[in-house]
Design an enzyme around this catalytic site. Structure first.
Site, short mmCIF file in Angstrom:
data_model
loop_
_atom_site.label_atom_id
_atom_site.label_comp_id
_atom_site.label_asym_id
_atom_site.label_seq_id
_atom_site.Cartn_x
_atom_site.Cartn_y
_atom_site.Cartn_z
N TYR A 21 0.70 -1.24 0.06
CA TYR A 21 -0.13 0.14 -0.02
C TYR A 21 0.96 1.30 -0.01
O TYR A 21 1.87 1.48 0.44
CB TYR A 21 -0.75 0.03 1.37
CG TYR A 21 -1.70 1.16 1.52
CD1 TYR A 21 -2.74 1.23 0.47
CD2 TYR A 21 -1.67 2.15 2.49
CE1 TYR A 21 -3.76 2.45 0.64
CE2 TYR A 21 -2.64 3.24 2.57
CZ TYR A 21 -3.56 3.36 1.84
OH TYR A 21 -4.48 4.49 1.75
N ASP A 39 -0.83 15.92 5.90
CA ASP A 39 -1.79 14.96 4.95
C ASP A 39 -2.88 15.89 5.10
O ASP A 39 -4.04 15.51 5.66
CB ASP A 39 -2.06 13.78 5.73
CG ASP A 39 -3.07 12.90 4.74
OD1 ASP A 39 -3.00 13.20 3.80
OD2 ASP A 39 -3.65 12.04 5.42
N ASP A 85 -3.28 5.21 -2.38
CA ASP A 85 -4.30 6.33 -1.80
C ASP A 85 -4.24 7.34 -2.82
O ASP A 85 -3.54 8.07 -2.77
CB ASP A 85 -3.88 6.86 -0.31
CG ASP A 85 -4.54 7.90 0.32
OD1 ASP A 85 -5.66 8.53 -0.50
OD2 ASP A 85 -4.28 8.28 1.36
N ASP A 141 -6.68 10.02 -2.50
CA ASP A 141 -7.22 11.17 -2.02
C ASP A 141 -8.39 11.32 -2.46
O ASP A 141 -9.33 10.54 -2.58
CB ASP A 141 -6.26 12.47 -1.82
CG ASP A 141 -5.12 12.20 -0.81
OD1 ASP A 141 -5.03 11.62 -0.01
OD2 ASP A 141 -4.31 13.07 -0.87
N HIS A 201 -7.77 3.96 -4.20
CA HIS A 201 -9.06 4.48 -3.53
C HIS A 201 -9.17 5.94 -3.59
O HIS A 201 -8.15 6.69 -3.61
CB HIS A 201 -9.24 3.86 -2.21
CG HIS A 201 -8.09 4.32 -1.33
ND1 HIS A 201 -8.32 5.55 -0.53
CD2 HIS A 201 -7.34 3.79 -0.60
CE1 HIS A 201 -7.54 5.91 0.15
NE2 HIS A 201 -6.67 4.64 0.17
N GLU A 222 -11.86 9.35 -1.91
CA GLU A 222 -12.60 9.35 -0.86
C GLU A 222 -13.65 10.24 -0.79
O GLU A 222 -13.54 11.28 -1.88
CB GLU A 222 -11.43 9.79 0.36
CG GLU A 222 -10.66 10.77 0.22
CD GLU A 222 -9.74 10.94 1.19
OE1 GLU A 222 -9.77 11.97 2.12
OE2 GLU A 222 -8.80 10.23 1.14
N CYS A 258 -6.56 14.14 7.36
CA CYS A 258 -6.61 12.78 7.85
C CYS A 258 -7.89 12.32 8.25
O CYS A 258 -8.70 12.76 8.98
CB CYS A 258 -5.53 12.82 8.85
SG CYS A 258 -5.37 11.48 9.71
N ARG A 274 -13.69 5.03 -0.51
CA ARG A 274 -13.53 5.37 0.89
C ARG A 274 -14.62 6.33 1.55
O ARG A 274 -14.70 7.34 0.74
CB ARG A 274 -11.93 5.82 1.22
CG ARG A 274 -12.04 6.50 2.61
CD ARG A 274 -10.59 6.99 2.86
NE ARG A 274 -10.61 8.00 3.67
CZ ARG A 274 -9.54 8.56 4.38
NH1 ARG A 274 -8.25 8.10 4.17
NH2 ARG A 274 -9.57 9.56 5.01
N GLU A 323 -13.96 4.41 6.73
CA GLU A 323 -13.03 4.66 7.55
C GLU A 323 -13.55 5.20 8.90
O GLU A 323 -14.55 5.42 9.11
CB GLU A 323 -12.40 6.10 6.85
CG GLU A 323 -11.50 6.92 7.63
CD GLU A 323 -10.01 6.26 7.84
OE1 GLU A 323 -10.07 5.01 8.20
OE2 GLU A 323 -9.15 7.03 7.39
N ASN A 379 -8.96 -0.42 7.92
CA ASN A 379 -7.89 0.58 8.13
C ASN A 379 -7.35 0.30 9.45
O ASN A 379 -7.83 0.88 10.46
CB ASN A 379 -8.21 1.95 7.87
CG ASN A 379 -7.14 2.74 7.79
OD1 ASN A 379 -5.96 2.37 7.76
ND2 ASN A 379 -7.32 3.94 7.76
#
Length: 301
Positions: free
Chosen positions: A48, A62, A89, A91, A116, A118, A126, A161, A191, A213
């Protein structure tokens, strides 16, 4: 040796097959290409690339400051060295639905097995911090549909996500997950679930692969693999574990050098030169070099 011997298409099919097997995949987050090689060497199922880790590697928080091209470049460096599927990721897709579409193609070209997206607004936060803002469901659906339309390899995994649990509640998060599956998401990343009961509720409600996660110091309990298997989850993700281990060791090492004037006490905690060379495949490079250059030219040529 110089690069992976498998193709991106083969790695994508492998990830799909593993997810279809029903067993739990153990997926640590790499901090650099060398750590991805180590993840493979120690028998994990996939690699990942965390947005938080990629940002931290650049000395950034982040909060959506990295760009799609920065992320794609780091991804390509990682996929070059491992035969494991790599999930990244992405975002929020780095902008509007059209940006999400471009991001999908950039990351396909980088050799990834999937990504993924989100449902936070851009710039994101975050997932385990307060102050998140969730995009309207319809906007996230457009983001996902754009990603699906842009995908060229049908085996490239598109995971959605949702951060809705800590903003709108568990029921809303489940409803969003269902809408995202209807929009074309192949898998769901819920999440910041609070406990085993919420994991179970999500599994009962959603029938595509689910990711757990397991980030440290967050809102989610650090469930072990046996528990996650019993709950029917497909991916156990350890996104920032290696970064935290490495940075803790680095800070301790620097303090030791600063106070004692030597790294001698640190030697038992270090990876040895021989182990590093083994991991990097020095012997393979030497053999390859000898095979290519093991000849002499006849006199006068």
């Amino acid at each position: 040796m110089l690069h992976t011997r498998t193709t991106a298409a083969e790695r994508r099919r492998a990830l799909r097959e593993q997810l279809a097997s029903g067993r739990l995949l153990r997926v640590p987050g790499a901090i650099n290409p060398l750590s991805a090689r180590l993840i493979q060497d120690l028998g994990f199922d996939a690699v990942y690339l965390s947005g938080a880790v990629l940002a931290a590697d650049l000395g950034l928080p982040d909060i959506g400051l990295t760009t799609s091209t920065e992320v794609a470049a780091r991804a390509q460096q990682t996929t070059r060295v491992t035969d494991l599927p790599v999930l990244i990721d992405a975002d929020t897709g780095f902008g509007e639905p059209m940006n999400a579409a471009r991001t999908v193609q950039l990351l396909e070209d980088a050799g990834l097995a999937g990504l993924h997206l989100e449902d936070q607004v851009n710039p994101k936060r975050c997932g385990h911090l307060d102050g998140k803002t969730i995009a309207p469901r319809e906007e996230m659906v457009r983001r996902l549909r754009a990603a699906v339309d842009a995908r060229r390899d049908p085996d490239f995994l598109l995971m959605a996500r949702t951060d809705a649990r800590s903003v709108e509640g568990l029921g809303a998060a489940i409803d969003r997950a269902k809408a995202y599956v209807d929009a074309g998401a192949d898998a769901i990343f819920p999440e910041a679930l609070a406990d085993e009961a919420e994991y179970e509720a999500f599994r009962k409600a959603v029938d595509v692969p689910l990711l757990a996660n397991l980030t440290e110091f967050g809102r989610t309990p650090l469930l072990d693999t046996r528990t996650l298997e019993s709950l029917g989850y497909n991916i156990a993700l350890y996104p920032v574990t290696l970064l935290r281990l490495a940075m803790g060791a680095i800070e301790d090492g620097l303090r030791t050098i600063a106070t004692e004037g030597t790294q001698e006490p640190l030697l038992p905690r270090m990876q040895t030169r021989s182990r590093l060379y083994e991991l990097l495949g020095y012997a393979d490079y030497s053999a390859f070099d000898s095979a290519v250059f093991d000849f002499t030219l006849p006199p006068g040529t």
